[in-house]
Write an enzyme that holds these catalytic residues in place. Structure first.
Site, PDB file in Angstrom:
ATOM      1  N   HIS A   1       0.844  -1.196   0.000  1.00  0.00           N
ATOM      2  CA  HIS A   1       0.000   0.000   0.000  1.00  0.00           C
ATOM      3  C   HIS A   1       0.879   1.245   0.000  1.00  0.00           C
ATOM      4  O   HIS A   1       0.666   2.183   0.774  1.00  0.00           O
ATOM      5  CB  HIS A   1      -0.946  -0.009   1.204  1.00  0.00           C
TER       6      HIS A   1
ATOM      7  N   TYR B   1       3.447  -5.461   9.942  1.00  0.00           N
ATOM      8  CA  TYR B   1       3.389  -3.998   9.915  1.00  0.00           C
ATOM      9  C   TYR B   1       4.523  -3.395  10.737  1.00  0.00           C
ATOM     10  O   TYR B   1       5.106  -2.371  10.357  1.00  0.00           O
ATOM     11  CB  TYR B   1       2.033  -3.531  10.456  1.00  0.00           C
TER      12      TYR B   1
END
Length: 364
Positions: A64, A331
């Protein structure tokens, strides 16, 4: 609701086109430290596979990579309070920081209607508890396990000579994973909309809502737009048209979504994000999200946030969904890597996120 179906791919390469975005979507989820069995897959194995597909782009998120920051607020309405004790669902307004993005590790990729769009949010309750979520506009994940993801990445990596995947490798993956036919077809046939503002974003992973008595209920959720949905339009001359439209929309008026919670039925697969749940499942409208500002990641509030889906308030807990469990460490790993690299200049700059009238006033 006006939508435009996607025609199923006929050839192997077209099939790859369908799965590439969702596959890369998972790219951030699956190299978490210690999550993958060391005798099967390592962090390096997964990272190498990701790099083989999208290359290296220092300073950017590993997935992303192209996005913008947004802020606003969420107002719970209490309708889901029988399922969860989370204060953010009981009522009142809480601040929200978020991000819209395209899936994939290429930060300057051109916008296109079928590319997977994402909405990531951080809701902060008055007592400081946070609820972070990362949602995407596909109906299900394309794979079930880390091994499937790894194998798909290797199959889909582009050849140096052609810049495209090897059709024989793609066909071999398809032949070896026939159970993925259904989720891939659901992704291929999903409805497309004109932009970020009129899209629906789904948690895909399952969670557990926990009420005041400790009763746990498996749920998924989605942000469903208040804005009227319209079909995609062609914008071949503007590689950032999705972001340009979002910026115009949010400067014109606040954008809103209903938080719709789906309660799992007795036969719904809680631990498999590649399978859809029953259409007749109970739906609860839990509150209203409003977003009213947009900023570039160069100076925006979301830049330093990892939208770790395991950052959950009391009243919400992770399920046995294995993909969900992998995302937290992933993450953190992505954040650690980009934090040690030079801050990049994003595709969507601060000047691009200004209101049109402000841009005109500042123009020479």
């Amino acid at each position: 609701m006006a939508t435009k179906p996607v025609v199923p791919p006929a050839s192997v390469l077209r099939w790859f086109g369908v799965v590439a975005g969702p596959a890369v979507l998972l790219s951030g989820f699956l190299w978490a430290g210690g999550w993958l069995p060391p005798h099967h897959l390592t962090q390096k194995d997964m990272l190498d596979a990701l790099r083989a597909v999208d290359g290296v782009h220092p300073g950017f998120r590993r997935n992303h990579a192209k996005g913008v920051c947004v802020t606003g607020w969420f107002e719970g309405n209490g309708h889901a309070s029988d399922l969860s004790s989370a204060p953010v669902l009981s009522g009142g307004r809480v601040p929200v920081s978020g991000r819209f993005a395209l899936a994939g590790g290429m930060p300057f990729q051109p916008d296109a209607p079928a590319k997977v769009r994402s909405m990531a949010l951080r809701l902060v309750a008055p007592d400081g508890q946070e609820w972070r979520m990362g949602m995407n506009d596909i109906p299900v994940f394309p794979v079930r396990t880390p091994q499937e993801f790894h194998d798909l990445q290797l199959a889909a990596r582009p050849e140096k000579t052609t810049g495209k995947p090897d059709p024989l490798r793609i066909q071999a993956f398809r032949d070896g994973h026939p159970w993925l036919k259904s989720p891939l077809e659901q992704i291929a046939h999903r409805s497309l909309t004109s932009g970020f503002a009129d899209d629906t974003y789904r948690s895909l992973d399952s969670f557990l809502f926990v009420d005041n008595r400790g009763t746990k209920t498996a749920v998924r959720w989605a942000m469903v737009p208040v804005q009227t949905t319209t079909p995609p339009e062609g914008h071949a001359d503007d590689h950032n048209y999705l972001f340009h439209r979002l910026i115009e929309d949010i400067h014109a008026r606040p954008l809103q979504w209903h938080l719709m919670v789906t309660v799992a039925g007795s036969h719904d697969p809680v631990a498999d994000p590649s399978q859809a749940w029953a259409a007749e499942d109970r739906q609860v409208d839990a509150g209203l999200l409003t977003l009213n500002t947009v900023e570039s990641e160069e100076d925006g509030a979301c830049t330093g946030i990892t939208f770790d889906p395991l950052v959950l308030p009391a009243g919400i807990a992770p399920s046995a969904d294995p993909i969900l469990q992998a995302r937290s460490g992933t993450y953190m790993r992505s954040f650690s890597l980009r934090s040690g690299e030079k801050a990049p200049v994003p595709a969507i700059t601060p000047a691009m996120t200004m209101a049109a009238i402000d841009r005109e006033e500042k123009a020479p």
